[in-house]
Design an enzyme around this catalytic site. Structure first.
Site, PDB file in Angstrom:
ATOM      1  N   ASP A 249      46.000  46.688  61.708  1.00 31.70           N
ATOM      2  CA  ASP A 249      45.833  48.091  61.365  1.00 31.70           C
ATOM      3  C   ASP A 249      47.350  48.775  61.059  1.00 31.70           C
ATOM      4  O   ASP A 249      48.203  48.214  61.596  1.00 31.70           O
ATOM      5  CB  ASP A 249      45.080  49.026  62.127  1.00 31.70           C
ATOM      6  CG  ASP A 249      43.766  48.798  61.945  1.00 31.70           C
ATOM      7  OD1 ASP A 249      43.122  48.029  61.111  1.00 31.70           O
ATOM      8  OD2 ASP A 249      42.842  49.534  62.815  1.00 31.70           O
ATOM      9  N   LYS A 271      43.989  50.814  56.002  1.00 31.38           N
ATOM     10  CA  LYS A 271      43.653  52.370  56.501  1.00 31.38           C
ATOM     11  C   LYS A 271      44.439  53.527  56.569  1.00 31.38           C
ATOM     12  O   LYS A 271      44.972  53.531  57.661  1.00 31.38           O
ATOM     13  CB  LYS A 271      42.687  52.218  57.459  1.00 31.38           C
ATOM     14  CG  LYS A 271      41.785  51.296  57.724  1.00 31.38           C
ATOM     15  CD  LYS A 271      40.288  52.054  57.699  1.00 31.38           C
ATOM     16  CE  LYS A 271      39.286  51.142  58.294  1.00 31.38           C
ATOM     17  NZ  LYS A 271      39.284  51.151  59.472  1.00 31.38           N
ATOM     18  N   MET A 384      43.216  62.285  64.516  1.00 29.07           N
ATOM     19  CA  MET A 384      43.003  62.340  63.146  1.00 29.07           C
ATOM     20  C   MET A 384      42.815  63.759  62.421  1.00 29.07           C
ATOM     21  O   MET A 384      42.091  64.097  61.732  1.00 29.07           O
ATOM     22  CB  MET A 384      41.971  61.573  62.587  1.00 29.07           C
ATOM     23  CG  MET A 384      42.081  60.005  62.537  1.00 29.07           C
ATOM     24  SD  MET A 384      40.584  59.204  62.373  1.00 29.07           S
ATOM     25  CE  MET A 384      39.554  59.442  63.759  1.00 29.07           C
TER      26      MET A 384
HETATM   27  N1  SAH Z   1      41.540  53.775  68.276  1.00 26.75           N
HETATM   28  C1  SAH Z   1      42.604  54.448  68.571  1.00 26.75           C
HETATM   29  C2  SAH Z   1      42.373  55.709  67.464  1.00 26.75           C
HETATM   30  C3  SAH Z   1      42.235  55.594  66.118  1.00 26.75           C
HETATM   31  S1  SAH Z   1      42.163  56.967  65.112  1.00 26.75           S
HETATM   32  C4  SAH Z   1      43.096  54.928  69.906  1.00 26.75           C
HETATM   33  O1  SAH Z   1      42.335  54.671  70.814  1.00 26.75           O
HETATM   34  O2  SAH Z   1      44.170  55.510  70.053  1.00 26.75           O
HETATM   35  C5  SAH Z   1      43.742  57.123  64.407  1.00 26.75           C
HETATM   36  C6  SAH Z   1      44.280  58.213  65.395  1.00 26.75           C
HETATM   37  O3  SAH Z   1      44.724  58.153  66.687  1.00 26.75           O
HETATM   38  C7  SAH Z   1      45.498  58.787  64.622  1.00 26.75           C
HETATM   39  O4  SAH Z   1      45.093  59.787  63.444  1.00 26.75           O
HETATM   40  C8  SAH Z   1      45.846  59.911  65.639  1.00 26.75           C
HETATM   41  O5  SAH Z   1      45.257  61.063  65.730  1.00 26.75           O
HETATM   42  C9  SAH Z   1      45.538  58.872  66.857  1.00 26.75           C
HETATM   43  N2  SAH Z   1      47.036  58.173  67.287  1.00 26.75           N
HETATM   44  C10 SAH Z   1      47.099  57.143  67.447  1.00 26.75           C
HETATM   45  N3  SAH Z   1      48.272  56.581  68.017  1.00 26.75           N
HETATM   46  C11 SAH Z   1      48.949  57.741  68.006  1.00 26.75           C
HETATM   47  C12 SAH Z   1      50.175  58.047  68.307  1.00 26.75           C
HETATM   48  N4  SAH Z   1      51.259  57.332  68.408  1.00 26.75           N
HETATM   49  N5  SAH Z   1      50.587  59.459  68.494  1.00 26.75           N
HETATM   50  C13 SAH Z   1      49.915  60.282  68.186  1.00 26.75           C
HETATM   51  N6  SAH Z   1      48.354  60.107  67.722  1.00 26.75           N
HETATM   52  C14 SAH Z   1      48.231  58.785  67.696  1.00 26.75           C
END
Ligand code: SAH
Length: 476
Positions: A249, A271, A384
């Site tokens: 991803d 995505k 998000m």
């Molecule tokens: N499966 C992932 C989330 C996917 S949705 C998890 O468990 O973290 C994607 C969202 O995750 C992004 O829009 C943001 O809100 C958050 N996200 C993921 N990595 C991030 C990071 N390093 N810093 C800030 N937000 C993050």
């Protein structure tokens, strides 16, 4: 990469060393170990070299370097303490396109020498690209202690059977799996215990039992954490080394992707908001197809695959198609990012519960149960949520949270690009807009955000990082 690491075959080729001191002696030894014919040019030779010359092990060619000494030379090393001579050697060699190394002077080199761990035929070379030879040496020392001497015999014995195993399997993937199983199982243990004969018999027996049929594909649904490679799990790391193909991803950082087996095929499934590279259904089908071809498929996702990751949908399709799969949890953004921002999600004085929601904006609204979110003593973590931040802030305030409630938005948390903006429910949308943040960002709302002031500990590389710390009192 500043240099391309390669291993050079110099067996029976003539190599030239200019210099006859201790450093030159070490280089001579190394070249001899690699099977080279060594010529030395130096006014005087260290005693060892003197003896070698007397026995014909090396050829003491001359006292002073002349460019003609480079005739028919495969490689040259200058190890004198005279800069002018070193430079002369380097220039003469480069004119003739002969690889040249000048000890401790990268500017005059066309190749540099790594620190090595020698378990011949197994060789590990470590280099800091000339930036910190001591660091490379320390790392080498660590590797020395980690890699048993018997690995040399493991590699030799494996080499002896390589051809035979190759002939046995027509499917290369199956052959690789066979070797992985052998090298991680009793075969290796037997050699470590000094039972080389038993190990060889075991290998032959295992080979005979192997049917030459196509391999069974499998999918590993792996959470890669929030971006910092240090936060990968051991299991994720192990499967990343086994995969034949990786479907990843946008959230998976390059640093992490670089740790996947080098020759695995990489497929970007990515995505981005409103720019889905592959539709979810196509991704599900792609995983099925790759596994049916017998591949070991690494489905690598940011954070945890079961938290806003659609991991569930992907494995449902696999289950329907009877494809074997396993799931590896990852550190989800809420826990990784909050830790690296110094904001505990719960705290005895401030928050007894914590809720994760998605702030995905659709038709200018966010579909959330606002009364349930706007509760006291609760931390809200919004995934998000960047685009929807103004809506989020408005709704939470109109459902009863004080506009002075501390709130933070963190961009690329846990990485060297981490940026933190701190404000209140009221001020955060404007502050975030001014800071020009871009996804991925995580929003944290609740009294716990106050703790950041005292608990922040992580310092990303200075040129990248900005903490926009806003005085909450005056902005509340
Ligand atoms: N499966 C992932 C989330 C996917 S949705 C998890 O468990 O973290 C994607 C969202 O995750 C992004 O829009 C943001 O809100 C958050 N996200 C993921 N990595 C991030 C990071 N390093 N810093 C800030 N937000 C993050």
């Amino acid at each position: 990469m500043d240099y391309l690491p390669i291993f050079l075959d110099i067996k029976n080729k003539t190599c030239l060393i200019v210099g006859g001191g201790q450093v030159a002696t070490r280089k001579v030894m190394l070249l001899l170990q690699a099977g080279a014919q060594v010529s030395v040019v130096a006014p005087e030779l260290e005693s060892v070299l003197d003896e070698y010359a007397a026995h014909g092990t090396i050829n003491h060619r001359a006292k002073c370097f002349q460019p003609e000494h480079l005739h028919n030379i495969a490689l040259v090393i200058a190890a004198t303490n005279d800069h002018a001579i070193n430079q002369q050697v380097s220039e003469a060699a480069q004119e003739r396109r002969i690889p040249v190394n000048v000890v401790d002077n990268p500017a005059l080199c066309t190749f540099i020498m790594p620190s090595i761990v020698d378990r011949s035929p197994l060789l590990i070379a470590v280099s800091s690209g000339g930036q910190s030879p001591v660091l490379a040496r320390l790392l080498r020392a660590q590797l020395e202690t980690m890699i048993p001497v018997a690995y040399a015999r493991i590699a030799t014995i494996a080499g002896k059977f390589r051809k035979r195993v190759k002939q046995h399997f027509t499917h290369p993937a199956k052959r690789r799996i066979f070797w992985e199983t052998i090298l991680q199982g009793p075969f290796t243990e037997m050699i470590l215990a000094g039972k080389d004969k038993t190990a060889q018999n075991y290998l032959l027996q295992s080979l005979q039992q192997e049917k030459n049929e196509p391999p069974q594909g499998e999918v590993y649904l792996v959470g890669a954490g929030p971006g910092n490679p240090d936060l990968l799990t051991f299991r994720a790391m192990r499967l990343m080394q086994q995969a034949d193909v990786v479907v990843y991803d946008r959230l998976v950082s390059t640093a992490i992707l670089d740790m996947v087996r080098r020759d695995a095929t990489r497929i970007y499934a990515g995505k981005e908001r409103n720019r889905h590279t592959l539709k979810q259904e196509s991704i599900n089908q792609l995983l099925v197809r790759l596994a049916q071809e017998g591949k070991r498929v690494l489905r690598l996702k940011g954070g945890d695959p079961f938290i806003f990751g659609r991991g569930g949908e992907e494995i449902e399709t696999l289950a329907l198609n009877h494809i074997p799969f396993q799931v590896v949890p990852g550190i989800t953004a809420a826990s990784g990012v909050s830790a690296y921002a110094g904001i505990p999600l719960t705290h005895r004085d401030y928050a007894q519960s914590c809720i994760f929601v998605t702030g995905h904006l659709k038709n200018n609204t966010i579909d959330l149960d606002w009364p349930r979110l706007a509760c006291p003593n609760q931390t809200i973590v919004v995934y998000m949520g960047l685009l929807g931040l103004p809506v989020l802030s408005r709704q939470l305030i109109s459902h009863g949270l004080p506009s002075s409630m501390p709130a933070a938005i963190i961009q690329q948390g846990t990485t060297q690009q981490q940026e933190i903006v701190i404000g209140t429910l009221q001020t955060l949308p404007n502050l975030a807009a001014t800071a020009h943040l871009s996804p991925p960002t995580l929003i944290i709302v609740g009294e716990v955000v106050k703790l950041h002031k005292n608990l922040a500990w992580f310092e990303p590389a200075l040129e990248n990082s900005k903490t926009h710390l806003i005085d909450m009192e005056s902005n509340g």
